[in-house]
Design an enzyme around this catalytic site. Structure first.
Site, PDB file in Angstrom:
ATOM      1  N   THR A  41       0.818  -1.215   0.000  1.00  0.00           N
ATOM      2  CA  THR A  41       0.000   0.000   0.000  1.00  0.00           C
ATOM      3  C   THR A  41       0.854   1.268   0.000  1.00  0.00           C
ATOM      4  O   THR A  41       0.462   2.290  -0.565  1.00  0.00           O
ATOM      5  CB  THR A  41      -0.938  -0.025   1.229  1.00  0.00           C
ATOM      6  OG1 THR A  41      -1.798  -1.165   1.085  1.00  0.00           O
ATOM      7  CG2 THR A  41      -1.764   1.226   1.337  1.00  0.00           C
ATOM      8  N   ALA A  47      -0.306  10.431  -1.166  1.00  0.00           N
ATOM      9  CA  ALA A  47       0.977  11.093  -0.882  1.00  0.00           C
ATOM     10  C   ALA A  47       0.818  12.487  -0.280  1.00  0.00           C
ATOM     11  O   ALA A  47       1.514  13.424  -0.652  1.00  0.00           O
ATOM     12  CB  ALA A  47       1.852  11.121  -2.132  1.00  0.00           C
ATOM     13  N   HIS A  50      -0.215  14.692   6.096  1.00  0.00           N
ATOM     14  CA  HIS A  50      -1.398  15.254   6.769  1.00  0.00           C
ATOM     15  C   HIS A  50      -1.023  15.962   8.071  1.00  0.00           C
ATOM     16  O   HIS A  50      -0.219  15.442   8.846  1.00  0.00           O
ATOM     17  CB  HIS A  50      -2.385  14.147   7.136  1.00  0.00           C
ATOM     18  CG  HIS A  50      -3.019  13.469   5.966  1.00  0.00           C
ATOM     19  ND1 HIS A  50      -3.805  14.118   5.061  1.00  0.00           N
ATOM     20  CD2 HIS A  50      -3.019  12.170   5.572  1.00  0.00           C
ATOM     21  CE1 HIS A  50      -4.251  13.264   4.152  1.00  0.00           C
ATOM     22  NE2 HIS A  50      -3.786  12.076   4.434  1.00  0.00           N
ATOM     23  N   LYS A 250     -12.214  10.346   3.579  1.00  0.00           N
ATOM     24  CA  LYS A 250     -11.806  11.726   3.311  1.00  0.00           C
ATOM     25  C   LYS A 250     -12.382  12.250   2.006  1.00  0.00           C
ATOM     26  O   LYS A 250     -12.361  13.446   1.766  1.00  0.00           O
ATOM     27  CB  LYS A 250     -10.272  11.807   3.259  1.00  0.00           C
ATOM     28  CG  LYS A 250      -9.597  11.562   4.614  1.00  0.00           C
ATOM     29  CD  LYS A 250      -8.088  11.561   4.450  1.00  0.00           C
ATOM     30  CE  LYS A 250      -7.351  11.221   5.728  1.00  0.00           C
ATOM     31  NZ  LYS A 250      -7.497  12.228   6.784  1.00  0.00           N
ATOM     32  N   ILE A 335      -3.752   0.498   9.974  1.00  0.00           N
ATOM     33  CA  ILE A 335      -3.145   1.794   9.617  1.00  0.00           C
ATOM     34  C   ILE A 335      -3.705   2.159   8.232  1.00  0.00           C
ATOM     35  O   ILE A 335      -3.080   1.921   7.207  1.00  0.00           O
ATOM     36  CB  ILE A 335      -1.601   1.693   9.614  1.00  0.00           C
ATOM     37  CG1 ILE A 335      -1.088   0.957  10.855  1.00  0.00           C
ATOM     38  CG2 ILE A 335      -0.965   3.072   9.494  1.00  0.00           C
ATOM     39  CD1 ILE A 335      -1.426   1.577  12.188  1.00  0.00           C
TER      40      ILE A 335
HETATM   41  C1  LIG Z   1      -5.724   5.298  -1.911  1.00  0.00           C
HETATM   42  C2  LIG Z   1      -4.917   5.584  -0.671  1.00  0.00           C
HETATM   43  C3  LIG Z   1      -4.583   6.878  -0.350  1.00  0.00           C
HETATM   44  C4  LIG Z   1      -3.824   7.145   0.807  1.00  0.00           C
HETATM   45  N1  LIG Z   1      -3.414   8.420   1.034  1.00  0.00           N
HETATM   46  C5  LIG Z   1      -2.602   8.677   2.083  1.00  0.00           C
HETATM   47  C6  LIG Z   1      -2.097   9.985   2.286  1.00  0.00           C
HETATM   48  O1  LIG Z   1      -2.339  10.887   1.476  1.00  0.00           O
HETATM   49  N2  LIG Z   1      -1.345  10.224   3.388  1.00  0.00           N
HETATM   50  C7  LIG Z   1      -1.053   9.252   4.298  1.00  0.00           C
HETATM   51  O2  LIG Z   1      -0.403   9.553   5.293  1.00  0.00           O
HETATM   52  N3  LIG Z   1      -1.480   7.984   4.101  1.00  0.00           N
HETATM   53  C8  LIG Z   1      -2.233   7.674   3.021  1.00  0.00           C
HETATM   54  N4  LIG Z   1      -2.678   6.397   2.796  1.00  0.00           N
HETATM   55  C9  LIG Z   1      -2.361   5.370   3.770  1.00  0.00           C
HETATM   56  C10 LIG Z   1      -0.963   4.824   3.667  1.00  0.00           C
HETATM   57  O3  LIG Z   1      -0.608   4.599   2.316  1.00  0.00           O
HETATM   58  C11 LIG Z   1      -0.908   3.532   4.460  1.00  0.00           C
HETATM   59  O4  LIG Z   1      -1.424   3.735   5.749  1.00  0.00           O
HETATM   60  C12 LIG Z   1       0.532   3.045   4.598  1.00  0.00           C
HETATM   61  O5  LIG Z   1       1.134   2.932   3.339  1.00  0.00           O
HETATM   62  C13 LIG Z   1       0.519   1.704   5.292  1.00  0.00           C
HETATM   63  O6  LIG Z   1       1.843   1.253   5.371  1.00  0.00           O
HETATM   64  P1  LIG Z   1       2.142  -0.148   5.990  1.00  0.00           P
HETATM   65  O7  LIG Z   1       3.607  -0.249   6.142  1.00  0.00           O
HETATM   66  O8  LIG Z   1       1.291  -0.363   7.196  1.00  0.00           O
HETATM   67  O9  LIG Z   1       1.566  -1.216   4.923  1.00  0.00           O
HETATM   68  P2  LIG Z   1       2.126  -1.681   3.518  1.00  0.00           P
HETATM   69  O10 LIG Z   1       2.777  -0.614   2.768  1.00  0.00           O
HETATM   70  O11 LIG Z   1       0.988  -2.387   2.827  1.00  0.00           O
HETATM   71  O12 LIG Z   1       3.233  -2.761   3.889  1.00  0.00           O
HETATM   72  C14 LIG Z   1       2.906  -4.034   4.389  1.00  0.00           C
HETATM   73  C15 LIG Z   1       3.907  -5.029   3.838  1.00  0.00           C
HETATM   74  O13 LIG Z   1       3.719  -6.285   4.489  1.00  0.00           O
HETATM   75  C16 LIG Z   1       4.020  -7.288   3.565  1.00  0.00           C
HETATM   76  N5  LIG Z   1       3.379  -8.539   4.002  1.00  0.00           N
HETATM   77  C17 LIG Z   1       2.061  -8.767   4.184  1.00  0.00           C
HETATM   78  N6  LIG Z   1       1.861 -10.051   4.570  1.00  0.00           N
HETATM   79  C18 LIG Z   1       3.092 -10.623   4.646  1.00  0.00           C
HETATM   80  C19 LIG Z   1       3.542 -11.939   4.978  1.00  0.00           C
HETATM   81  N7  LIG Z   1       2.703 -12.913   5.324  1.00  0.00           N
HETATM   82  N8  LIG Z   1       4.872 -12.193   4.911  1.00  0.00           N
HETATM   83  C20 LIG Z   1       5.761 -11.227   4.563  1.00  0.00           C
HETATM   84  N9  LIG Z   1       5.372  -9.969   4.240  1.00  0.00           N
HETATM   85  C21 LIG Z   1       4.059  -9.676   4.281  1.00  0.00           C
HETATM   86  C22 LIG Z   1       3.459  -6.761   2.251  1.00  0.00           C
HETATM   87  O14 LIG Z   1       4.085  -7.401   1.151  1.00  0.00           O
HETATM   88  C23 LIG Z   1       3.754  -5.282   2.341  1.00  0.00           C
HETATM   89  O15 LIG Z   1       4.933  -4.944   1.671  1.00  0.00           O
HETATM   90  C24 LIG Z   1      -3.442   6.089   1.659  1.00  0.00           C
HETATM   91  C25 LIG Z   1      -3.777   4.778   1.323  1.00  0.00           C
HETATM   92  C26 LIG Z   1      -4.479   4.525   0.148  1.00  0.00           C
HETATM   93  C27 LIG Z   1      -4.748   3.113  -0.241  1.00  0.00           C
END
Ligand SMILES: Cc1cc2nc3c(=O)[nH]c(=O)nc-3n(C[C@H](O)[C@H](O)[C@H](O)COP(=O)(O)OP(=O)(O)OC[C@H]3O[C@@H](n4cnc5c(N)ncnc54)[C@H](O)[C@@H]3O)c2cc1C
Length: 458
Positions: A41, A47, A50, A250, A335
């Site tokens: 994600t 991007a 906030h 949002k 998150i």
């Molecule tokens: C459309 C959209 C718009 C957004 N806009 C904003 C914004 O403007 N500003 C903002 O602050 N946030 C925004 N967000 C939110 C933000 O992008 C996410 O909250 C953030 O990227 C989450 O990061 P993460 O590290 O939790 O998850 P991720 O980036 O999804 O990382 C999780 C990782 O875990 C790995 N994984 C999962 N299961 C396993 C497993 N069993 N074994 C090994 N690896 C595994 C995956 O491969 C992945 O790489 C937005 C999200 C979306 C979808």
């Protein structure tokens, strides 16, 4: 070996946690199922950095977003992550929305953000002259900013590796066995032993959580589709234009991007499929209809790309971050829409939780300086514009991707970096190659040939 901590997930949250913990005297591994960091994600969002003005006051998310804004702003300065403080304007299109503005302003204050101002319709049009007809008023959010999510993720992961963390890519965790002294993660390429596990697996966090015997939440992928307009559209939109938020999120915004384009989106659609990052005709039509109201002139501009990301929405009104000392396990769940901004603050919070449950976190006496990241932001000097850099190294004068003006020198540097790209997609996120108007039609073959020459690819 048995690691002290394995962080599952190399998105922004996992990378931030691994960076923080590898600043301590611990052996840390940062692990992901995918072949690159930040390939979930974290690579496909809106991007926006906030301020947290519209968060639910009193929640952990509100605290993390507001603290994360400060932490990431500072870190961006240290590392060169491109940020533009464009500011945002929230627009009211009917009397109900107009009446909601004082409540939104009070909410911003309750979230610790004091700089919102309610403005009348003429002021709205002074801020955004190309806005569609019918705006009745607005709320300014002067510190809302745009940032490069790709560079943020890469900087955090690079910093973690520079501080000593081991990066384990292509390791999908399938099952987990918690022992008395260590936990075994059974991955797609063998077992990984660790004392502590931090689950930052985003869309997969609930599945892993069940491996530890819990049944406390379910992730629902909430798809957000976005359209990217060509750079010629950029003069139409100088700041982030936000809708009044609703119960489902949002809402659809229009915003400049850090790469000099204009972006319209995202949609919000709950799905079952955690891999459904494709775009849809319905989403495209919906966004065009929104664009027609927001900035009608956008419709005569060309769409360069469409993409979608999946928010890890959960059946819980807040972030879900909990430590289970008995199993030496910590969950970071839910998150959803704010993790890019909040990631570094979540890492700080996790640090505190681990200390509270008795994990010895002793800072390393010396740490390497934060990495200096290559600039891929449009508002700052890029290598092709830098006479001194070109005079010192002619590769910065040799353009490979003409739409985005990416040079051979930047591509070479990306392959030689601490976490080199293994795919064209990975290279695009590090350099912007193939990210422009032709989407690689012109430079794709040359870039592919450069990739195939790298040992790392084989
Ligand atoms: C459309 C959209 C718009 C957004 N806009 C904003 C914004 O403007 N500003 C903002 O602050 N946030 C925004 N967000 C939110 C933000 O992008 C996410 O909250 C953030 O990227 C989450 O990061 P993460 O590290 O939790 O998850 P991720 O980036 O999804 O990382 C999780 C990782 O875990 C790995 N994984 C999962 N299961 C396993 C497993 N069993 N074994 C090994 N690896 C595994 C995956 O491969 C992945 O790489 C937005 C999200 C979306 C979808």
């Amino acid at each position: 070996m048995t690691y002290d901590v394995v962080v599952i997930g190399t998105g922004i949250v996992g990378s931030a946690v691994a960076r923080d913990l590898s600043g301590c005297q611990l052996s840390v591994a940062l692990l992901d199922a995918r072949c690159d960091v930040g390939d979930g994600t974290s690579k496909a969002n809106t991007a926006i950095l906030h301020t947290g003005f519209d968060a639910k006051p009193g929640t952990l998310e509100s605290r993390m977003v507001s603290r994360g804004y400060q932490m990431l702003s500072d870190y961006a300065q240290q590392t060169g992550i491109p940020v533009e403080h464009t500011g945002a304007l929230l627009v009211a299109w009917d009397t109900e929305q107009l009446d909601a503005l004082p409540t939104l302003k009070a909410k911003a204050t309750a979230n610790g953000y004091q700089h919102c101002e309610i403005v009348d319709a003429p002021t709205v049009y002074r801020h955004v002259p190309h806005l569609g007809d019918g705006a009745l008023g607005g709320l300014t959010v002067p510190d809302e900013s745009i940032i490069c999510t790709w560079t943020t993720n890469l900087a955090l992961a690079t910093d973690a590796v520079n501080r000593g963390a081991t990066l384990l890519l292509n390791h999908e965790v399938r099952t987990v066995e918690v022992g008395d002294a260590a936990t075994t993660l059974h991955t797609s390429v063998g077992a990984v032993e660790t004392r502590w596990v931090v689950n930052a697996a985003g869309l997969g966090a609930d599945i892993l959580d069940r491996e530890f015997g819990f049944d406390r939440f379910t992730v629902t992928p909430r798809r957000g589709e976005l359209l990217v307009y060509d750079k010629l559209a950029r003069p139409l939109v100088d700041k982030i234009v936000l809708p009044v938020p609703s119960a489902v999120g949002k809402g659809v915004l229009v915003s400049p991007t850090i790469y000099g384009n204009v972006m319209l989106g995202p949609t919000a659609e709950d799905l079952d499929d955690r891999t459904a990052t494709g775009t849809s005709e319905a989403g495209f039509e919906f966004l065009l209809s929104k664009g027609a109201t927001l900035v009608p002139k956008l419709l005569s501009e060309e769409v360069t790309a469409a993409y979608a990301g999946l928010r890890a929405a959960i059946d819980h009104g807040d972030y879900l971050i909990e430590a289970d000392p008995a199993q030496r396990y910590l969950l970071i769940g839910g998150i959803r829409s704010t993790g890019l901004t909040a990631g570094m603050a979540i890492a700080e919070y996790v640090h505190g939780l681990l200390e509270d449950v008795g994990m010895p976190l002793v800072a390393k006496p010396e740490l390497p300086a934060p990495p200096r990241m290559p600039n891929i932001g449009e508002a700052f000097t890029r290598p092709y514009q830098d006479d001194e850099a070109i005079a010192a190294d002619a590769a910065y004068g040799k353009i490979v991707c003409f739409c985005e003006r990416v040079t051979a020198g930047e591509i070479r540097d990306a392959f030689a970096s601490v976490i080199p790209p293994r795919t064209l997609e990975g290279l695009r996120r590090r350099t912007r190659a193939m990210n422009g108007r032709c989407q690689g039609f012109y430079c794709g073959a040359e870039v592919q040939a450069l990739l195939e020459r790298q040992d790392i690819h084989r």
